[in-house]
Design an enzyme around this catalytic site. Structure first.
Site, PDB file in Angstrom:
ATOM      1  N   HIS A 246      40.820  42.382  35.526  1.00  0.00           N
ATOM      2  CA  HIS A 246      41.185  41.326  36.470  1.00  0.00           C
ATOM      3  C   HIS A 246      39.998  41.072  37.395  1.00  0.00           C
ATOM      4  O   HIS A 246      39.159  41.959  37.596  1.00  0.00           O
ATOM      5  CB  HIS A 246      42.393  41.741  37.294  1.00  0.00           C
ATOM      6  CG  HIS A 246      43.673  41.777  36.515  1.00  0.00           C
ATOM      7  ND1 HIS A 246      44.901  41.789  37.127  1.00  0.00           N
ATOM      8  CD2 HIS A 246      43.917  41.797  35.178  1.00  0.00           C
ATOM      9  CE1 HIS A 246      45.851  41.815  36.212  1.00  0.00           C
ATOM     10  NE2 HIS A 246      45.279  41.834  35.021  1.00  0.00           N
TER      11      HIS A 246
ATOM     12  N   GLU B 275      39.726  40.986  40.585  1.00  0.00           N
ATOM     13  CA  GLU B 275      39.606  41.931  41.696  1.00  0.00           C
ATOM     14  C   GLU B 275      39.002  43.253  41.247  1.00  0.00           C
ATOM     15  O   GLU B 275      38.132  43.808  41.922  1.00  0.00           O
ATOM     16  CB  GLU B 275      40.986  42.214  42.318  1.00  0.00           C
ATOM     17  CG  GLU B 275      41.687  41.001  42.875  1.00  0.00           C
ATOM     18  CD  GLU B 275      42.650  40.337  41.894  1.00  0.00           C
ATOM     19  OE1 GLU B 275      43.710  39.873  42.345  1.00  0.00           O
ATOM     20  OE2 GLU B 275      42.343  40.279  40.680  1.00  0.00           O
TER      21      GLU B 275
ATOM     22  N   CYS C 217      48.045  41.278  41.915  1.00  0.00           N
ATOM     23  CA  CYS C 217      49.132  42.002  41.265  1.00  0.00           C
ATOM     24  C   CYS C 217      49.166  43.429  41.824  1.00  0.00           C
ATOM     25  O   CYS C 217      48.289  43.828  42.593  1.00  0.00           O
ATOM     26  CB  CYS C 217      48.924  42.023  39.747  1.00  0.00           C
ATOM     27  SG  CYS C 217      47.526  43.048  39.209  1.00  0.00           S
TER      28      CYS C 217
ATOM     29  N   CYS D 201      45.934  45.502  41.069  1.00  0.00           N
ATOM     30  CA  CYS D 201      44.798  45.122  41.911  1.00  0.00           C
ATOM     31  C   CYS D 201      45.035  45.508  43.366  1.00  0.00           C
ATOM     32  O   CYS D 201      44.102  45.928  44.056  1.00  0.00           O
ATOM     33  CB  CYS D 201      44.519  43.635  41.767  1.00  0.00           C
ATOM     34  SG  CYS D 201      43.934  43.213  40.101  1.00  0.00           S
TER      35      CYS D 201
END
Length: 142
Positions: free
Chosen positions: A46, A48, A76, A79
């Site tokens: 992801h 992040e 999410c 993260c």
């Protein structure tokens, strides 16, 4: 947040869910990244997570105290956990994610049982951040 939106555009062009992240310390950009789980064949890739990894490498420290992370969508839970473990001081995000966001669903950053607290600001360039996501999912349905 504009730099994070540029990263989200890069993700969109690559066929990834268009999420971008930028980490800063004071006035300096430490890292920027966009979603890449398809390209990298890695479910943890992801925006992040990739930005946190880059910033940690750049600072040569797994603790990113005094930093701010800008993300185009609410993180999410994976993260959010990484943001907390990295000791990032501030999170600024654009659009909310009522189906998968760590704030909308769980309020992870407000949980007093956790050992680190993150200052959270949401809704920054929310309309623009939401539009790029809507465009991606609309085009997927066609």
């Amino acid at each position: 947040m504009r730099m994070a939106l540029d990263e989200a555009e890069s993700a969109l062009e690559s066929g990834e869910v268009p999420v971008g992240a930028v980490i800063t310390m004071e006035d300096r950009v430490l890292a920027k990244a966009h979603n890449s789980p398809i390209l990298m064949k890695d479910p943890t890739a992801h925006a992040e997570i990739l930005a946190i990894r880059e910033a940690a490498n750049r600072t040569e420290n797994y603790r990113l105290t005094g930093t701010t992370i800008y993300v185009t969508i609410e993180p999410c839970t994976m993260c959010a956990g990484a943001i907390i473990h990295a000791r990032i001081a501030r999170l600024v995000f654009g659009a909310t994610d009522p189906k998968g966001g760590a704030i909308s669903l769980y309020d992870m950053f407000g949980d007093k049982k956790l050992n680190h607290f993150v200052d959270v600001t949401g809704g920054v360039l929310e309309e623009e951040c939401g539009k790029i996501l809507s465009r991606f999912f609309r085009e997927k349905r066609i």
